[in-house]
Design a protein around this motif. Structure first.
Motif, PDB file in Angstrom:
ATOM      1  N   ALA A  70       2.155 -31.137  14.564  1.00 22.64           N
ATOM      2  CA  ALA A  70       2.453 -29.748  14.944  1.00 22.64           C
ATOM      3  C   ALA A  70       2.117 -29.484  16.415  1.00 22.64           C
ATOM      4  CB  ALA A  70       1.680 -28.774  14.053  1.00 22.64           C
TER       5      ALA A  70
ATOM      6  N   ARG B   1      12.757 -29.990  13.128  1.00 23.93           N
ATOM      7  CA  ARG B   1      11.379 -29.481  13.141  1.00 23.93           C
ATOM      8  C   ARG B   1      11.144 -28.830  11.780  1.00 23.93           C
ATOM      9  NH1 ARG B   1      11.622 -26.565  17.571  1.00 23.93           N
ATOM     10  NH2 ARG B   1      10.578 -28.083  18.910  1.00 23.93           N
TER      11      ARG B   1
ATOM     12  N   SER C 157       8.397 -27.517   9.892  1.00 30.56           N
ATOM     13  CA  SER C 157       7.007 -27.051   9.885  1.00 30.56           C
ATOM     14  C   SER C 157       6.462 -26.878   8.472  1.00 30.56           C
ATOM     15  CB  SER C 157       6.892 -25.739  10.646  1.00 30.56           C
ATOM     16  OG  SER C 157       7.303 -25.936  11.981  1.00 30.56           O
TER      17      SER C 157
ATOM     18  N   GLU D 207       4.867 -30.906   8.393  1.00 27.84           N
ATOM     19  CA  GLU D 207       4.977 -30.789   9.860  1.00 27.84           C
ATOM     20  C   GLU D 207       5.814 -31.934  10.446  1.00 27.84           C
ATOM     21  OE1 GLU D 207       4.380 -28.352  11.808  1.00 27.84           O
ATOM     22  OE2 GLU D 207       2.984 -27.103  10.671  1.00 27.84           O
TER      23      GLU D 207
END
Length: 182
Positions: A80, A99, A101, A105
């Motif tokens: 992250a 990406r 998250s 991550e």
């Protein structure tokens, strides 16, 4: 959330449509060499930030057919914390494309020449450990390697709007094989 909505949420840049069949190649003995060259490049730009660099995916399993894309697993302290690695990887020719998250991550970069999927996870990530366990099992277990290859060969007969849909279609057989590993 639909697949399309999720893809929009996690994709960095434009979404690339595939809209064709997946092409599988017979195992190529140059794939480990290509991985080693890419691993050296990554190690050179990241130094000790790269805690682990591993060849994963089908190109890392001798005798297994694969898309001619070198999958690389990069472990960093905290995926992250993009300030510790993104700029360096981009400077080395990789482009951040995913990406996620909310999913370990996970970050995914694309590399060209050779075609590379560079997956970045944090230290002690269970998904990274799963990827390594699956690779190691297929390297040693001919029966499951053949099962996985047959599944892939069946799936490439279809046209796929997104490559990720093809990857997701392999989930059932991957879970079946993972059940034997544990």
């Amino acid at each position: 959330m639909s697949f399309e909505e999720y893809l929009k949420e996690v994709t960095v840049g434009n979404i690339v449509m595939h809209n064709q069949k997946i092409v599988l190649c017979k195992y190529n003995m140059s794939w480990p060499i290509l991985f080693q060259e890419e691993a050296k490049k990554i190690r050179n730009v990241l130094g000790i930030t790269a805690l682990k660099i591993e060849h994963v995916g089908s190109t890392s399993v001798p005798h297994l057919c694969a898309k001619p894309v070198i999958d690389i697993l990069l472990i960093v302290k905290n995926s992250a914390d993009e300030n510790t690695y993104v700029m360096q990887l981009e400077g080395a020719g990789y482009t951040i494309r995913i990406r996620e998250s909310k999913w370990f991550e996970h970050r995914m970069f694309k590399g060209k020449s050779p075609d590379v999927n560079l997956h970045v996870f944090s230290k002690k990530c269970e998904e990274a450990e799963r990827m390594l366990a699956f690779r190691d099992w297929l390297r040693e277990n001919e029966e499951d390697r053949d099962l996985y290859a047959k599944t892939k060969q069946r799936l490439v007969e279809r046209t796929w709007k997104h490559v990720q849909e093809y990857a997701d279609a392999k989930t059932e057989v991957i879970q079946e094989i993972m059940g034997r590993i544990i």
